[in-house]
Structure formats: structure tokens, C-alpha cells
Scaffold this motif. Structure first.
Motif, PDB file in Angstrom:
ATOM      1  N   SER A   1       1.033  -8.020  -6.343  1.00 17.76           N
ATOM      2  CA  SER A   1      -0.058  -8.036  -5.367  1.00 17.76           C
ATOM      3  C   SER A   1       0.426  -8.818  -4.149  1.00 17.76           C
ATOM      4  CB  SER A   1      -1.299  -8.710  -5.955  1.00 17.76           C
ATOM      5  OG  SER A   1      -1.028 -10.081  -6.215  1.00 17.76           O
TER       6      SER A   1
ATOM      7  N   ASN B   1       2.540   1.494  -3.518  1.00 15.34           N
ATOM      8  CA  ASN B   1       1.583   1.917  -4.540  1.00 15.34           C
ATOM      9  C   ASN B   1       1.196   3.382  -4.382  1.00 15.34           C
ATOM     10  OD1 ASN B   1       1.637  -0.670  -5.555  1.00 15.34           O
ATOM     11  ND2 ASN B   1      -0.213  -1.332  -4.492  1.00 15.34           N
TER      12      ASN B   1
ATOM     13  N   ARG C   1       1.937   5.221  -7.780  1.00 14.23           N
ATOM     14  CA  ARG C   1       0.749   5.403  -8.617  1.00 14.23           C
ATOM     15  C   ARG C   1       0.679   6.783  -9.268  1.00 14.23           C
ATOM     16  NH1 ARG C   1      -2.965   3.684  -5.155  1.00 14.23           N
ATOM     17  NH2 ARG C   1      -2.716   1.493  -5.676  1.00 14.23           N
TER      18      ARG C   1
ATOM     19  N   GLU D   1       0.842  -1.201   0.000  1.00 14.86           N
ATOM     20  CA  GLU D   1       0.000   0.000   0.000  1.00 14.86           C
ATOM     21  C   GLU D   1       0.879   1.253   0.000  1.00 14.86           C
ATOM     22  OE1 GLU D   1      -2.682  -0.231   3.316  1.00 14.86           O
ATOM     23  OE2 GLU D   1      -4.068  -1.591   2.286  1.00 14.86           O
TER      24      GLU D   1
ATOM     25  N   SER E   1       0.282  -1.516 -11.050  1.00 19.34           N
ATOM     26  CA  SER E   1       0.871  -2.536 -10.173  1.00 19.34           C
ATOM     27  C   SER E   1       0.905  -3.892 -10.859  1.00 19.34           C
ATOM     28  CB  SER E   1       0.075  -2.631  -8.870  1.00 19.34           C
ATOM     29  OG  SER E   1       0.069  -1.392  -8.212  1.00 19.34           O
TER      30      SER E   1
END
Length: 328
Positions: free
Chosen positions: A133, A120, A124, A117, A130
Motif C-alpha cells: 500500500s 494494481n 489484479r 494504482e 495487493s
């Protein structure tokens, strides 16, 4: 009947399998419409891919040396989130609120969730999609792990040289109406050095100069050549081409010695560097001398100067010019 059904299913699936691909038992347990992605065995032996893995492992070990963390295998050492947490914290200077040691699968996935998190959130805004995962990293998907590490290296402009144009083949196994379907898909892991390292670089006056005012660029280059020759001439050295003659770091080191009035011992650098690594060593050493002289750490990477990147070389020399233009 059960054996016959299994044999029939295999007969249907077999023609769709890429040559040399082994389907693992867990693939048959996939839920309908689910998929599993794995690295094609032939790609694992790709020399460029192996080189990329080595570069990334050496980089992580260099960054985490103070934590006494040694990575030997990206799949085995990165899947639980511990190494990725430490690496992100070191690069970003940000402490994550996670448990230090987690043995359970749930704890490991929670740590990965927090780390990814944060990653990203950082990447982002720069247009990253992405390719990783929590599940793909935790299941030791090497392609996902490499995608993530390459993205971090590019964003933080790691002082490493990533091999260019590295692509691998991955096997995608999908389950549709109880039938396994497989396909080979190509995944690009790296592009060109300029594209990779330029992606996050802040645009500055030199970008504008190169893009929109090439005539003024020549004026700047002439001024810089005059400046460096004013000092290098004392050693009977002369520069005519900025990007090429500073690429091995020797002139940069000698110039710093002249500007700061000291002799640089020859055992500290390679006077006639031959390899890429020796040239990078020289430029990095010149950067250290600049910082010792009170200058800020150059934005350029040593590798970019060695690779004849004009903007990087101009930035370094202009920094010297603004600080030492009145030096005799």
C-alpha cells in the motif's frame, strides 16, 4: 501514578511479545484498532532472504542502467516512489503522469498512489492480492516492497532467477482497547520457479500437448531430434534428449552457427560451462544469435532452458524448426 500505570501496562504486554522483539516508541502511539507490521530481526539475517534482496537490486539496476539510477538499499531507495515509477515505466513501456522529483511527504505519497494504482490495475486481473500500500511502502516496510518487486518480476517475466521458497517472519503489532498485542506471522515471498514464472505465461500449443496429448508430444520430440541431428551430425554431435542436452546452451550456439553458415568464436561462450550463470550466459547468447538471424525473441527465458524446462526448450527448438526446416 503515571509511572505505575506505565509499568503495569508493560507487565501486561510483555508476555505477548515474541522473544527478541523490540517495540518501538511509535507503536505505543498507535490509534486503537490500528496495527503496524515489521520484519522480524532474525528473518533479516536469513540467507535466502538476503539472496532475494540482492537478486532484486541487481535486476532493478540492470533495468534502470540507462537512467543512471543505482539502487543499494530497497528500503531507502524505493520508499519515495521515484525508483518504482522508473521501473514500472521501463517494464510496461507506459509513461506515468507524475512529477519527476518530489521532496515533500505529500508529493511522494501522491506519486506512490499513481504508481501503485497502475501496478494494481495491471496485476489484479491475474489474481494478485495487493500485499503493499502507499503507507506500507512509504514507511519503508521491506516485506511490502519485496512483495511488490517480486510481483513485477513475475508478471514481466524478468530474466532473473528468484530464490525459491523464501519466507520471512513479520511482527504484527495491534492496539486493542489501549493494550498492545503482538504476533509473529509467516509471509511467503516466493514459491517454486515453475509456479512463479508460469503464473503469467500464455498457454500455447505446447501446454495443450503436454497436458492432453503426451503421445503426440513424442512425435514432435522425434521430429525435432531428427531436425537438430541433421545439422549437428556435421560436427559429429548427436542429440538423444532434448531437455538435458540443450540446457547448457552449447548445442544451441553451435546449431545456430550451422543453420546460418558461420563459425561462432569460442571466446564468445563457455564451451564447457560449469556454473548456472555460465549456462544462462550461453543460452542468452544463443537467443541473441537467433534474433540476429531475423527470428523473434524467444518467449522462453534462458533460466528456464537451463532449469530443464521441457516446454521452454521445445518452444525454442520448434521456432528454429519452422524457420530452418528446409535448410541443408
Amino acid at each position: 501514578m503515571s509511572d505505575l500505570h506505565e509499568e503495569g501496562k508493560n507487565a501486561i504486554n510483555a508476555p505477548m511479545l515474541p522473544t527478541g522483539t523490540d517495540i518501538h516508541p511509535e507503536d505505543t502511539l498507535l490509534e486503537d484498532n490500528a496495527e503496524r507490521v515489521m520484519l522480524d530481526p532474525t528473518s533479516r539475517e536469513n540467507l535466502k532472504f538476503k539472496d532475494l534482496l540482492k537478486v532484486l537490486i541487481d535486476w532493478i539496476n540492470s533495468e534502470l542502467e540507462e537512467d543512471r539510477i543505482i539502487v543499494k538499499d530497497l528500503e531507502e531507495d524505493c520508499y519515495d516512489g521515484q525508483v518504482l515509477q522508473k521501473l514500472f515505466e521501463k517494464l510496461s513501456g507506459r509513461k506515468l503522469n507524475v512529477a519527476e522529483v518530489t521532496q515533500s511527504e505529500i508529493g511522494q505519497k501522491q506519486k506512490l498512489q499513481t504508481v501503485l494504482e497502475a501496478v494494481n490495475e495491471l496485476l489484479r486481473p491475474h489474481g494478485w492480492t495487493s500485499e503493499w500500500s502507499v503507507d506500507s511502502i512509504h514507511s519503508k516496510n521491506l516485506v511490502a516492497i519485496v512483495h511488490l518487486l517480486v510481483a513485477l518480476a513475475m508478471h514481466f517475466q524478468a530474466p532473473i532467477r528468484l530464490p525459491e521458497h523464501v519466507s520471512v517472519q513479520v511482527v504484527v503489532v495491534k492496539k486493542r482497547e489501549g493494550i498492545l498485542q503482538t504476533a509473529l506471522v509467516s509471509k511467503e515471498l516466493t514459491s517454486t520457479t515453475e509456479m512463479m514464472m508460469g503464473r503469467f505465461a500464455e498457454r500455447d500449443a505446447f501446454d495443450t500437448l503436454l497436458d492432453h496429448a503426451p503421445d503426440k508430444l513424442n512425435v514432435v520430440k522425434t521430429s525435432l531430434i531428427t531436425f537438430v541431428n541433421k545439422h549437428l551430425n556435421k560436427l559429429n554431435l548427436e542429440v538423444t534428449e532434448l531437455e538435458s542436452q540443450f540446457a547448457d546452451g552449447v548445442y544451441l550456439i553451435l546449431l545456430m552457427g550451422l543453420l546460418e553458415n558461420y563459425f561462432v568464436p569460442l571466446y564468445n561462450f563457455f564451451l564447457t560451462p560449469e556454473s548456472f550463470e555460465q549456462k544462462v550466459h550461453n543460452v542468452a547468447f544463443a537467443f541473441e544469435l537467433m534474433q540476429d538471424g531475423g527470428l523473434k525473441k524467444p518467449k522462453a527465458r534462458p533460466e528456464d532452458v537451463v532449469n530443464l524446462n521441457l516446454k521452454s526448450t521445445l518452444r525454442v527448438l520448434y521456432n528454429l524448426f519452422t524457420n530452418y526446416k528446409n535448410s541443408e
